[in-house]
Design an enzyme around this catalytic site. Structure first.
Site, short mmCIF file in Angstrom:
data_model
loop_
_atom_site.label_atom_id
_atom_site.label_comp_id
_atom_site.label_asym_id
_atom_site.label_seq_id
_atom_site.Cartn_x
_atom_site.Cartn_y
_atom_site.Cartn_z
N TYR A 193 0.85 -1.20 0.00
CA TYR A 193 0.00 0.00 0.00
C TYR A 193 0.89 1.24 0.00
O TYR A 193 1.90 1.27 0.72
CB TYR A 193 -0.85 0.06 1.27
CG TYR A 193 -1.96 -0.96 1.38
CD1 TYR A 193 -3.26 -0.66 0.99
CD2 TYR A 193 -1.72 -2.21 1.94
CE1 TYR A 193 -4.28 -1.58 1.13
CE2 TYR A 193 -2.75 -3.14 2.09
CZ TYR A 193 -4.02 -2.82 1.69
OH TYR A 193 -5.03 -3.73 1.84
N TYR A 208 0.14 -10.11 1.33
CA TYR A 208 1.25 -9.44 2.02
C TYR A 208 1.36 -9.92 3.47
O TYR A 208 0.38 -10.37 4.05
CB TYR A 208 1.11 -7.92 1.95
CG TYR A 208 -0.17 -7.36 2.53
CD1 TYR A 208 -0.29 -7.10 3.89
CD2 TYR A 208 -1.25 -7.07 1.71
CE1 TYR A 208 -1.46 -6.57 4.41
CE2 TYR A 208 -2.43 -6.54 2.23
CZ TYR A 208 -2.52 -6.30 3.58
OH TYR A 208 -3.68 -5.79 4.09
N ARG A 224 -1.75 -11.98 4.85
CA ARG A 224 -3.15 -11.73 4.49
C ARG A 224 -3.44 -12.31 3.11
O ARG A 224 -2.66 -12.11 2.17
CB ARG A 224 -3.45 -10.22 4.41
CG ARG A 224 -3.47 -9.40 5.67
CD ARG A 224 -4.59 -9.64 6.66
NE ARG A 224 -5.83 -10.29 6.27
CZ ARG A 224 -6.94 -9.69 5.84
NH1 ARG A 224 -6.97 -8.40 5.69
NH2 ARG A 224 -8.02 -10.37 5.57
N HIS A 272 -7.06 -9.38 -1.03
CA HIS A 272 -8.39 -8.86 -0.68
C HIS A 272 -8.55 -7.43 -1.15
O HIS A 272 -7.57 -6.71 -1.36
CB HIS A 272 -8.63 -8.94 0.83
CG HIS A 272 -7.66 -8.10 1.62
ND1 HIS A 272 -6.40 -8.55 1.96
CD2 HIS A 272 -7.75 -6.84 2.12
CE1 HIS A 272 -5.76 -7.60 2.63
NE2 HIS A 272 -6.55 -6.55 2.73
N HIS A 328 -10.83 -4.05 0.10
CA HIS A 328 -11.72 -3.50 1.13
C HIS A 328 -12.91 -2.83 0.46
O HIS A 328 -12.73 -2.08 -0.51
CB HIS A 328 -10.99 -2.46 1.98
CG HIS A 328 -9.86 -3.03 2.78
ND1 HIS A 328 -10.01 -3.49 4.07
CD2 HIS A 328 -8.55 -3.22 2.48
CE1 HIS A 328 -8.85 -3.93 4.52
NE2 HIS A 328 -7.93 -3.78 3.58
#
Lengths: 189, 268
Positions: free
Chosen positions: B130, B169, B179, B182, B184
């Site tokens: 991110y 990640y 994780r 995905h 959000h």
């Protein structure tokens, strides 16, 4: 056809990427009725540590007690410049902040009137579902008979009422304690 | 601008001058049904370590459904820009990664579409990174990918995003924690009671069975609802794979008669 509601999941630590664009900390456009007030507070966890990665959203009626929503059909002034939505991410000190007006009263269950209040939604990393709470106003005589406040154990009611800064009558403080002593009342809505 | 006192006085007076609509007909306000049992995670779920100091320790207090809960913020196209739905077209160049189409419908628990509602998404880039100061994962950021999108559903509750497939990640919840891929999702629906933030996962992801966030959802059926499905219909030849992801928000209480009527009408 009945469907199961989708599960809630946390916003995670990188919520700012998706949600900052709609940050709305000042709800009061020029010409909106009512005295502008500020409401600010700090979110703290079970250790008393500040929560720097939370997001607080508010939803409220205007000063006349009218929600900017088609289901509020009461004959009260609707102001195009007051939407009633706010969104504030907490800063590194765990603080969120809004400039708004005190909402008017809105109907409660069974023909009662509710005391002026702001509806609050709180998101953060470590919160698998969002939290729901309310901000009430200090010294409002309607608080004593408010149907929602009355449903909260007396010892915990105070966590829903903002406090006034003595030197600044239009500056209110409402802190959020997630866990432990003075834990804020959260609702199942 | 009036003073606080005047505003308070007027506000306190206004409803008294006009009787509140619920007076005399207390049951006219139709609330949104609570989510079905087993669909929602508990706030305290120790395998997800951050819940331990953040989940409230006191029981939630039941809030009645009032006008405050059945209304909620509504958003229009004035806040949405042309490229907001296309996360691959927000910079000068193409982002690295596998282009995908993520589309679906927003429905309520009664099976009705939720039209004209805001959908916000955010996600990691193809490398699982991110562009955020708190993301210290040693993977490259992509100058052509921010990972943020938004759109409104159409009159049938449909939405569509163009993006790239997010990477998995690591995170520090437990030893060797990763994780699953995905995206959000944040949705408002028509009322304060319909607000939902969730995550969309990808079919066949081996990390799902190790992920405390995914596993916090009590039932297998509710967990599966968060896994998107590969979709030929929305796959674009030579361009992008399609994934379908429907989101179900809380639906209104209905009388048994309304329910029966709708089933009958559907059969026609």
């Amino acid at each position: 056809m009945s469907l199961e509601t989708s599960a809630s999941q946390t916003v995670g630590p990188y919520l700012h990427i998706g949600l900052t664009w709609l940050v709305t900390e000042n709800l009061v456009a020029p010409g909106v009725d009512g005295q502008p007030i500020t409401i600010s507070g700090v979110v703290t966890d079970g250790d008393g540590a500040v929560v720097p990665d939370a997001l607080v959203e508010i939803w409220q009626a205007n000063t006349h007690g009218r929600y900017a929503h088609p289901e509020d059909t009461r004959d009260l002034p609707l102001e195009a410049a007051f939407k009633g939505f706010g969104r504030s991410p907490t800063d590194k000190d765990g603080r969120f902040r809004f400039t708004t007006v005190k909402p008017g009263r809105v109907p409660g269950p069974d023909g009662t009137l509710q005391a002026p209040h702001i509806n609050v939604t709180i998101f953060m990393r470590g919160m698998l579902r969002h939290l729901v709470s309310r901000i009430y106003f200090p010294d409002d005589p309607a608080n004593a008979k408010d149907p929602v406040l009355s449903s909260v154990p007396a010892a915990r009611r105070g966590t829903l009422v903002a406090t006034r800064t003595p030197s600044k009558p239009h500056a209110l403080t409402w802190n959020v304690r997630l866990q432990g002593d003075g834990e804020t009342v959260f609702f199942d809505t | 601008m009036s003073t606080l006192k005047q505003a308070q006085k007027r506000a306190a007076k206004a409803p008294a001058a006009r009787p509140a609509p619920s007076a005399g007909k207390p049951n006219t306000l139709m609330s949104y049904r609570p989510p079905d049992r087993g669909t929602q995670p508990d706030l305290l779920f120790p395998p997800y370590a951050s819940t331990v100091k953040r989940a409230p320790s006191q029981a939630l207090v039941r809030l009645p459904s009032t006008l405050s809960e059945v209304t909620g913020p509504l958003f229009g196209y004035d806040r949405i820009h042309a490229n907001d739905y296309d996360l691959t077209a927000q910079h000068n160049g193409d982002p690295i990664g596998e282009r995908i189409i993520v589309s679906g419908r927003v429905l309520d628990a009664n099976g009705r579409p939720v039209p004209h509602t805001l959908v916000e998404i955010w996600q990691a880039n193809a490398a699982g990174r991110y562009p955020h100061p708190r993301d210290q994962h040693d993977a490259p950021t992509d100058p052509n990918f921010t990972g943020c999108g938004r759109t409104l559903t159409d009159s049938e509750g449909r939405y569509r995003f163009v993006t790239i497939r997010p990477g998995e990640y690591p995170w520090r919840n437990h030893y060797n924690a990763w994780r699953p891929a995905h995206i959000h999702f944040s949705l408002f629906g028509p009322a304060f009671q319909t607000r939902l933030v969730t995550q969309m996962y990808f079919p066949g992801d081996p990390l799902l069975e190790y992920d405390p966030m995914y596993l916090s959802i009590p039932t297998e059926r509710a967990r599966k609802r968060l896994i998107s499905t590969f979709d030929w219909e929305t796959t674009i030849p030579e361009m992008a794979l399609g994934y379908r992801f429907d989101v179900v928000l809380r639906g209104r209480e209905e009388t048994p008669m309304e329910n029966d009527m709708r089933h009958l009408l559907k059969g026609l």
